[in-house]
Motif scaffolding. Structure first.
Motif, PDB file in Angstrom:
ATOM      1  N   UNK A  46      21.478 -24.402 -23.989  1.00 44.14           N
ATOM      2  CA  UNK A  46      20.551 -23.528 -24.716  1.00 44.14           C
ATOM      3  C   UNK A  46      20.709 -23.656 -26.233  1.00 44.14           C
ATOM      4  N   UNK A  47      21.954 -23.669 -26.709  1.00 48.29           N
ATOM      5  CA  UNK A  47      22.168 -23.806 -28.157  1.00 48.29           C
ATOM      6  C   UNK A  47      21.794 -25.219 -28.615  1.00 48.29           C
ATOM      7  N   UNK A  48      22.007 -26.198 -27.747  1.00 49.61           N
ATOM      8  CA  UNK A  48      21.590 -27.559 -28.080  1.00 49.61           C
ATOM      9  C   UNK A  48      20.078 -27.645 -28.251  1.00 49.61           C
ATOM     10  N   UNK A  49      19.366 -26.975 -27.358  1.00 50.17           N
ATOM     11  CA  UNK A  49      17.906 -26.947 -27.456  1.00 50.17           C
ATOM     12  C   UNK A  49      17.465 -26.229 -28.729  1.00 50.17           C
ATOM     13  N   UNK A  50      18.161 -25.146 -29.072  1.00 50.49           N
ATOM     14  CA  UNK A  50      17.846 -24.413 -30.304  1.00 50.49           C
ATOM     15  C   UNK A  50      18.027 -25.308 -31.519  1.00 50.49           C
ATOM     16  N   UNK A  51      19.143 -26.070 -31.544  1.00 47.57           N
ATOM     17  CA  UNK A  51      19.397 -26.975 -32.667  1.00 47.57           C
ATOM     18  C   UNK A  51      18.331 -28.074 -32.730  1.00 47.57           C
ATOM     19  N   UNK A  94      14.636 -19.012 -25.556  1.00 50.59           N
ATOM     20  CA  UNK A  94      16.017 -19.412 -25.815  1.00 50.59           C
ATOM     21  C   UNK A  94      16.857 -18.201 -26.184  1.00 50.59           C
ATOM     22  N   UNK A  95      16.334 -17.364 -27.064  1.00 48.60           N
ATOM     23  CA  UNK A  95      17.061 -16.167 -27.510  1.00 48.60           C
ATOM     24  C   UNK A  95      17.359 -15.250 -26.334  1.00 48.60           C
ATOM     25  N   UNK A  96      16.376 -15.021 -25.478  1.00 51.26           N
ATOM     26  CA  UNK A  96      16.575 -14.119 -24.342  1.00 51.26           C
ATOM     27  C   UNK A  96      17.518 -14.717 -23.306  1.00 51.26           C
ATOM     28  N   UNK A 109      21.064 -20.727 -36.332  1.00 52.92           N
ATOM     29  CA  UNK A 109      20.452 -21.818 -35.567  1.00 52.92           C
ATOM     30  C   UNK A 109      19.616 -21.271 -34.410  1.00 52.92           C
ATOM     31  N   UNK A 110      20.160 -20.281 -33.704  1.00 53.64           N
ATOM     32  CA  UNK A 110      19.445 -19.713 -32.553  1.00 53.64           C
ATOM     33  C   UNK A 110      18.139 -19.060 -33.000  1.00 53.64           C
ATOM     34  N   UNK A 111      18.219 -18.211 -34.040  1.00 54.32           N
ATOM     35  CA  UNK A 111      17.008 -17.551 -34.532  1.00 54.32           C
ATOM     36  C   UNK A 111      16.060 -18.571 -35.181  1.00 54.32           C
ATOM     37  N   UNK A 112      16.634 -19.609 -35.781  1.00 54.98           N
ATOM     38  CA  UNK A 112      15.816 -20.620 -36.445  1.00 54.98           C
ATOM     39  C   UNK A 112      14.994 -21.464 -35.487  1.00 54.98           C
TER      40      UNK A 112
END
Length: 233
Positions: free
Chosen positions: A87-92, A152-154, A143-146
């Motif tokens: 999930x964090x990878x997708x956010x980045x 992704x956040x949820x 990064x997550x909010x960006x």
């Protein structure tokens, strides 16, 4: 526990470490007063820590009073970290594709520059650990909010309820200061590489680095298992 460990954040880190290590075993009942006495602190930081540890999935609230420590397996931790990495990878990746705005770039750079000085020593103090925790949380949240992706956040919010899945769930084992120093320094270097990939809009590299970064939580245990294993003669 010394007076320097009396802040709420430090009590939280210490209790989290004791639960993850099994020093406070799964199934054990914990309450504010005996825990505060054990740590040599007031009840207030213990009460706050219990609430946050419940949100992280490490404590289960009893129907009457107090909490029970959750039974935690290495597989559960690994599963949660794997999902966090995806999930964090997708956010980045999403943020790199969009490109950093000035505020995001400044915020990520501030996190790196504020954390960097603590690694100019050979061992981290309680204050250093708090500094790392504070700016590490901001780095990940930026990064997550960006990513500008509600799904992704949820999904991360839900996954954060599992043990050690949240970027805020920092652990620090004072019994192994060298490997812990190396672990957090390695994480800091990863932050620098992630920031550089984001700044250069290299989405594939940003995603790959962020996925790998999620496993820094267990890096200390991995290092100790390697060096403590029986080497062939």
């Amino acid at each position: 526990m010394s007076k320097s460990m009396s802040s709420g954040q430090q009590v939280l880190i210490e209790l989290r470490k004791m639960i993850i290590s099994g020093e406070i075993p799964g199934g054990a009942r914990v309450a504010e007063i005996p825990t505060a006495e054990m740590l040599g602190v007031s009840r207030q930081p213990v009460r706050m820590a219990f609430r946050l540890l419940e949100q992280e999935g490490l404590l289960l609230k009893n129907p009457t009073r107090g909490y029970t420590v959750r039974e935690i397996s290495p597989k559960l931790i690994q599963d949660a970290l794997e999902v966090r990495g995806v999930l964090e990878g997708l956010a980045a990746k999403k943020l790199a594709e969009k490109g950093l705005n000035t505020q995001q770039q400044d915020q990520l750079m501030q996190c790196i520059t504020q954390i960097d000085p603590i690694f100019k020593k050979t061992e981290l103090s309680n204050e250093d650990i708090e500094t790392y925790h504070h700016y590490n949380t901001i780095f990940h949240n930026t990064i997550i909010q960006g990513s500008d992706n509600v799904a992704i956040v949820q999904a991360l919010s839900k996954n954060n309820q599992l043990p050690l899945a949240s970027a805020q769930a920092l652990t620090y084992d004072k019994n192994n200061p060298l490997s812990e120093f190396r672990r957090l320094h390695h994480a800091h270097i990863q932050h620098c590489a992630i920031f550089n990939a984001l700044k250069n809009r290299d989405s594939a590299r940003a995603e790959s680095l962020m996925r790998e970064h999620s496993h820094v939580v267990t890096l200390g245990d991995m290092m100790r298992s390697i060096f403590n294993s029986d080497l062939p003669s």
